[in-house]
Design a protein around this motif. Structure first.
Motif, PDB file in Angstrom:
ATOM      1  N   ASN A  47       2.004   1.631  -3.513  1.00  0.00           N
ATOM      2  CA  ASN A  47       0.920   2.173  -4.341  1.00  0.00           C
ATOM      3  C   ASN A  47       0.736   3.661  -4.085  1.00  0.00           C
ATOM      4  O   ASN A  47       0.511   4.447  -4.996  1.00  0.00           O
ATOM      5  CB  ASN A  47      -0.404   1.446  -4.052  1.00  0.00           C
ATOM      6  N   ARG A  84      -5.464  -1.360  -8.407  1.00  0.00           N
ATOM      7  CA  ARG A  84      -4.409  -1.924  -7.579  1.00  0.00           C
ATOM      8  C   ARG A  84      -4.772  -2.024  -6.109  1.00  0.00           C
ATOM      9  O   ARG A  84      -4.415  -2.991  -5.440  1.00  0.00           O
ATOM     10  CB  ARG A  84      -3.121  -1.122  -7.759  1.00  0.00           C
ATOM     11  N   SER A  85      -5.473  -0.994  -5.600  1.00  0.00           N
ATOM     12  CA  SER A  85      -5.821  -1.069  -4.182  1.00  0.00           C
ATOM     13  C   SER A  85      -6.713  -2.267  -3.913  1.00  0.00           C
ATOM     14  O   SER A  85      -6.491  -3.031  -2.976  1.00  0.00           O
ATOM     15  CB  SER A  85      -6.559   0.196  -3.752  1.00  0.00           C
ATOM     16  N   ASN A 122      -4.960   5.540  -0.784  1.00  0.00           N
ATOM     17  CA  ASN A 122      -4.637   4.121  -0.778  1.00  0.00           C
ATOM     18  C   ASN A 122      -4.779   3.486   0.596  1.00  0.00           C
ATOM     19  O   ASN A 122      -5.164   2.332   0.715  1.00  0.00           O
ATOM     20  CB  ASN A 122      -3.228   3.906  -1.329  1.00  0.00           C
ATOM     21  N   ILE A 169      -8.657   3.000   1.591  1.00  0.00           N
ATOM     22  CA  ILE A 169      -9.483   1.875   1.174  1.00  0.00           C
ATOM     23  C   ILE A 169      -9.148   0.589   1.906  1.00  0.00           C
ATOM     24  O   ILE A 169      -9.709  -0.462   1.601  1.00  0.00           O
ATOM     25  CB  ILE A 169      -9.406   1.654  -0.350  1.00  0.00           C
ATOM     26  N   LEU A 170      -8.236   0.674   2.866  1.00  0.00           N
ATOM     27  CA  LEU A 170      -8.027  -0.494   3.715  1.00  0.00           C
ATOM     28  C   LEU A 170      -9.310  -0.801   4.474  1.00  0.00           C
ATOM     29  O   LEU A 170      -9.695  -1.947   4.652  1.00  0.00           O
ATOM     30  CB  LEU A 170      -6.906  -0.213   4.735  1.00  0.00           C
ATOM     31  N   ILE A 227       0.842  -1.197   0.000  1.00  0.00           N
ATOM     32  CA  ILE A 227       0.000   0.000   0.000  1.00  0.00           C
ATOM     33  C   ILE A 227       0.876   1.244   0.000  1.00  0.00           C
ATOM     34  O   ILE A 227       0.574   2.240  -0.663  1.00  0.00           O
ATOM     35  CB  ILE A 227      -0.946   0.024   1.209  1.00  0.00           C
ATOM     36  N   THR A 276      -4.748  -5.465  -4.158  1.00  0.00           N
ATOM     37  CA  THR A 276      -3.879  -5.669  -3.002  1.00  0.00           C
ATOM     38  C   THR A 276      -4.660  -6.282  -1.846  1.00  0.00           C
ATOM     39  O   THR A 276      -4.197  -7.201  -1.162  1.00  0.00           O
ATOM     40  CB  THR A 276      -3.272  -4.333  -2.558  1.00  0.00           C
ATOM     41  N   LYS A 277      -5.875  -5.748  -1.628  1.00  0.00           N
ATOM     42  CA  LYS A 277      -6.660  -6.279  -0.518  1.00  0.00           C
ATOM     43  C   LYS A 277      -7.076  -7.716  -0.757  1.00  0.00           C
ATOM     44  O   LYS A 277      -7.019  -8.558   0.153  1.00  0.00           O
ATOM     45  CB  LYS A 277      -7.920  -5.411  -0.313  1.00  0.00           C
TER      46      LYS A 277
END
Lengths: 244, 290, 377
Positions: free
Chosen positions: B10, C217-218, B255, B258-259, B7, C221-222
């Motif tokens: 990114n 991409r986000s 970035n 959005i976790l 992350i 990634t998750k």
């Protein structure tokens, strides 16, 4: 020789003539004051002479050789003219030193990208700032200065231009006596260096003390001219001021 | 597996692209003081020039990139020379300039659509697997690495020029007070044209990089303006350092945000941040309150 | 302001007023009077995302039209198809629908292609009582979209179920990460898929993305971090190309499975090596007859033949047949459509149920290999 001469100069705003058919001659090497009640056109005249306002009629003659019906502001330094502003215009977000250095730069863009300030630029800046007493504060941002310091900085900037003709719009307004002394001293020095100084001023004492010659404007027209003592005693002049 | 390094990577990549946009945007805004939409189209012009030269005509890639940058810069210069300079001399209001820029932006975008269709295009070849690198658990391609390095280099160069050179001082002067600049002999119109050129080159480069990283389509300009303007406002509009900072801040917030929040809210995060700043700190991080 | 400026402004105002007046008074066509060409409408994406698929279906419909007209037309009248660009966007599709219904006064509409198009046009067609027959829209919501709404392609109720069963039973995977676009088609399938997958597997993560997003991409990634053993990736062409490339960039080695929108050669070519091995479901299609393939070759549309082109062709042929029997009254056409049973077209064998949907569905699985699409089963 005349530094600046106006021939039937006109400037109007929406039909109202702020400078109305003005013909005056300013002698080289003298301190000339332009006075008159508020709204008489003094600042408009300076703005027109420095190219910030368009000439609507008539001519401006510089050093008896350049006859101009159109003045572009960034060309006035090439005629040896510089000016200060009634409301003080500085580069607020730049330091005192940078405010001076930016005057001393190369105007050719390509060379300027690669030019960094040389020692001799700094020397000139030091001279000029010392003259007005701001050298020690040279790292401060212009926006943080006191009113008096700001006026001094503007004078310093004008000095750095090394011009032949100085248009100063109310350089003494709102200053303490000590500051007034400094600035009037500088103006006298300029005269000794054979520079031409054109002053807009309200303070009668200073006008008498400094000026070699006085023009009185009223409603954009020339009301009177002559040596200070003569002009200030004239009845029309007194009435113009009282009636404002 | 810890996804934090990825992350972070990114974020840095997104931030680098936004940084290029913000640098160009701030440079021009500082001098002209109105919100200019044309940069959006210029990014697309940069990307499409490279696409045309490299993909369609098969020319050398380095040449294509340089050409793309210069073409974008040139169009930016044209926009000033033909339109904005005239508006300046007539003392047009910021609103008028904004509307004019909107018109130019729309026109240029439409031109691109006509010439290249509105389809999304990939710029780099897909037959080769892109070379990827791994650092500390994060994967990225060589293109992304290049973008990051370039934007840092651009920022450092610009900062040095602005701080140390005469040109830089003149640019700062014009941004500060155009009238006084004229009085001291700076040909402000010419200087502003140069500022437009350089700023547009940076923005063209950002469009080219986006093309390499993801792809291009004629309406990419809108996205670019929104992200660029947001980064600039957050960092302090008109402030070169601020824009750089704001860009990376935006990249990180988007970035990392959005976790916790579903991925489709990503654009909303940018706007949320923008609104927060406009309410609480409108002058941005680096600027002082006027 | 100066005089010149005032004059210019007045001129602009006058021009605008005239333009508005002209467009308002534009006469629509007259409703079908029994002579002249029979007008049928078409809505599909001719630009933008999925234009590759849309253009191919358009070519197929043109082939059908040319064949019909060459054979003398219908009731001695030529068939005219009016093509409108839906752009795979509800607003554009609605505008197209309005135009076809109010201005061109078509007797039926083939379309939309994207589910979002069909759902947007359905209320317009329903209100105007003009039959709307979709060649490719699979969202389950279309089943109840109206009495005049039909489709010659199975609802995703079938596809979602098929995909879930294929992944669980054939691929033997039980942990899925879902990457899906926020459009009607994607969310429709995803919901059905989840219902069916829950029986013996778990959804470890699901990430949505805007249909026009180009940086996934986000989300990837998750999903990667949730460690799925298969990724169910629903998207249209442009986002899929980008997504497949980014999956590879981010080092994702998990098997990938997609939906029928992937039946587009543009994705195979656009994503190249990044797509190798990715599989997807498509409605099973009969092999197209050589005559059809030849006709499409003439139109230079043979390279991108997809599953829906044949259906578009079949719809026009069915309409021609119905109009030949009952005439151009829209309500009669609608009634006849419900009676379609075991019609053997070139794309499929069609039987419509009481809701205007296909009663059964068969699917095959294809995969991307070396920038091409090949059949797996």
């Amino acid at each position: 020789m005349f530094s600046i001469q106006t021939k039937n100069l006109k400037k109007h705003f929406d039909g109202v003539y702020a400078v109305d058919d003005l013909s005056i001659k300013i002698e080289t090497g003298q301190i000339t004051s332009i006075i008159g009640p508020n709204g008489s056109g003094k600042t408009t005249l300076i703005n027109t002479l420095s190219g910030l306002l368009e000439i609507d009629g008539g001519l401006v003659v510089i050093e008896e050789s350049e006859k101009l019906s159109k003045i572009t502001p960034h060309e006035i330094p090439s005629f040896g003219i510089t000016r200060t502003f009634q409301n003080i215009h500085l580069f607020e977000q730049m330091t005192i030193l940078d405010n001076i250095l930016v005057v001393l730069t190369d105007r050719q863009v390509f060379r300027a990208i690669f030019e960094t300030h040389q020692t001799f630029h700094l020397k000139i800046a030091e001279e000029v700032l010392t003259r007005v007493g701001l050298w020690e504060k040279r790292g401060q941002l212009a926006v943080n200065l006191s009113y008096g310091q700001r006026k001094l900085l503007e004078i310093a900037r004008a000095l750095a231009m090394d011009a032949k003709i100085y248009l100063l719009d109310e350089p003494f307004a709102g200053l303490f006596p000590e500051m007034v002394k400094i600035i009037s001293g500088i103006i006298k020095e300029l005269k000794q260096e054979s520079k031409t100084v054109i002053l807009i001023e309200h303070d009668m004492g200073l006008i008498r003390e400094l000026s070699d010659y006085v023009f009185v404007l009223d409603s954009g027209k020339l009301l009177a001219e002559g040596k200070p003592s003569e002009v200030l005693a004239k009845r029309e002049v007194i009435e113009a001021y009282l009636g404002e | 597996m810890n996804i934090i390094p990825q992350i972070v990577a990114n974020s840095l990549i997104a931030g680098s692209i936004y940084a290029l946009i913000a640098l160009g945007f701030n440079l021009v805004y500082g001098a002209t003081r109105f919100v200019n939409m044309v940069p959006g189209a210029l990014a697309a012009i940069g990307g499409y020039t490279v696409f045309f030269l490299f993909n369609r005509l098969g020319l050398n890639i380095y040449f294509s990139v340089i050409a793309g940058v210069v073409v974008a810069g040139f169009f930016g210069y044209l926009s000033d020379r033909l339109v904005f300079r005239k508006l300046r001399s007539h003392k047009a209001s910021n609103l008028v300039s904004f509307v004019a820029s909107l018109g130019i932006f729309t026109m240029l975008q439409a031109l691109i659509s006509i010439l290249f269709t509105s389809q999304f295009q990939s710029v780099l070849s897909v037959t080769e697997n892109p070379k990827t690198y791994q650092i500390l658990g994060a994967t990225f391609t060589w293109v992304q690495g290049l973008i990051f390095i370039t934007s840092i280099a651009a920022f450092v160069s610009l900062a040095l020029i602005l701080k140390k050179t005469s040109f830089g001082k003149a640019v700062r002067a014009v941004s500060d007070d155009e009238e006084v600049s004229k009085i001291i002999g700076i040909n402000t119109n010419r200087l502003i044209s140069w500022i437009f050129f350089i700023g547009s080159c940076l923005i063209g480069l950002s469009g080219i990089f986006i093309g390499f990283d993801i792809g291009i389509n004629p309406t990419m300009g809108l996205f670019i303006i929104l992200e660029g303007a947001t980064a600039s406002i957050i960092g302090g509009i008109g402030n070169v350092y601020g824009g750089f900072l704001g860009a990376f801040l935006l990249g990180f917030v988007e970035n990392f945000g959005i976790l916790k929040i579903p991925g489709e809210w990503k654009p909303a995060i940018a706007f949320g941040l923008l609104i927060l700043f406009l309410i609480f700190k409108p002058e941005g991080i680096m600027n002082k309150k006027k | 302001m100066s005089k010149t400026v005032k004059i210019v402004i007045w001129l602009v105002v006058i021009v605008i007023v005239i333009a508005i007046g002209a467009s308002l008074s534009k006469k629509g066509s007259n409703p079908d009077t029994g002579t002249g060409p029979i007008k049928i409408g078409f809505i599909g994406p001719l630009t933008g995302d999925t234009a590759g698929i849309g253009e191919n279906v358009r070519a197929a419909v043109e082939v059908a039209r040319d064949e019909i007209n060459a054979a003398g037309g219908v009731n001695k009248r030529q068939v005219e198809v009016i093509f409108e660009d839906g752009q795979c966007d509800p607003k554009a599709a609605a505008n197209a629908g309005n135009k076809l219904v109010s201005v061109d006064k078509v007797v039926a509409i083939i379309g939309g292609l994207c589910s979002s198009e069909t759902l947007a046009v359905a209320p317009i067609a329903e209100q105007a009582k003009v039959p709307l027959i979709s060649d490719a829209s699979t969202n389950p919501k279309i089943t109840d979209a109206g009495d005049y709404i039909f489709r010659f392609v199975p609802s995703d109720l079938f596809q979602g179920k098929f995909d879930a069963e294929y992944i669980m039973n054939t691929m033997k995977k039980s942990k899925v990460g879902i990457l899906y676009c926020l459009s009607d088609w994607c969310t429709g399938i995803k919901d059905v898929f989840k219902q069916n997958f829950a029986s013996s597997g778990t959804v470890v993560d699901e990430e949505g993305y805007q249909q026009d997003a180009r940086d996934l991409r986000s989300q990837i990634t998750k999903i990667k971090a949730a460690k799925p053993d298969v990724i169910y990736f629903l998207g249209y062409s442009e986002a899929s190309i980008v997504g497949l490339k980014q999956l590879q960039e981010l080092g994702v080695k998990t098997p990938i499975f997609g939906g029928d929108a992937w039946d587009d050669v543009k994705i195979a070519e656009g994503a190249g090596k990044a797509a190798n091995g990715a599989m997807f479901s498509v409605t099973a299609s009969s092999k197209y007859p050589q005559s059809f393939i030849d006709a499409m070759t003439v139109k230079k549309a043979d390279k991108e033949l997809n599953n829906y082109s044949g259906r578009g062709y079949d719809i026009l042929k069915v309409l021609a047949d119905i109009i030949g029997r009952v005439g151009v009254d829209s309500t009669k056409i609608k009634d006849e459509l419900y009676k379609v049973k075991d019609y053997q077209g070139i794309g499929d064998t069609y039987t419509l149920d009481a809701k205007g949907d296909l009663a059964t569905a068969n699917y095959s699985v294809k995969k991307f290999q070396d920038s091409k699409i090949v059949l797996v089963q």
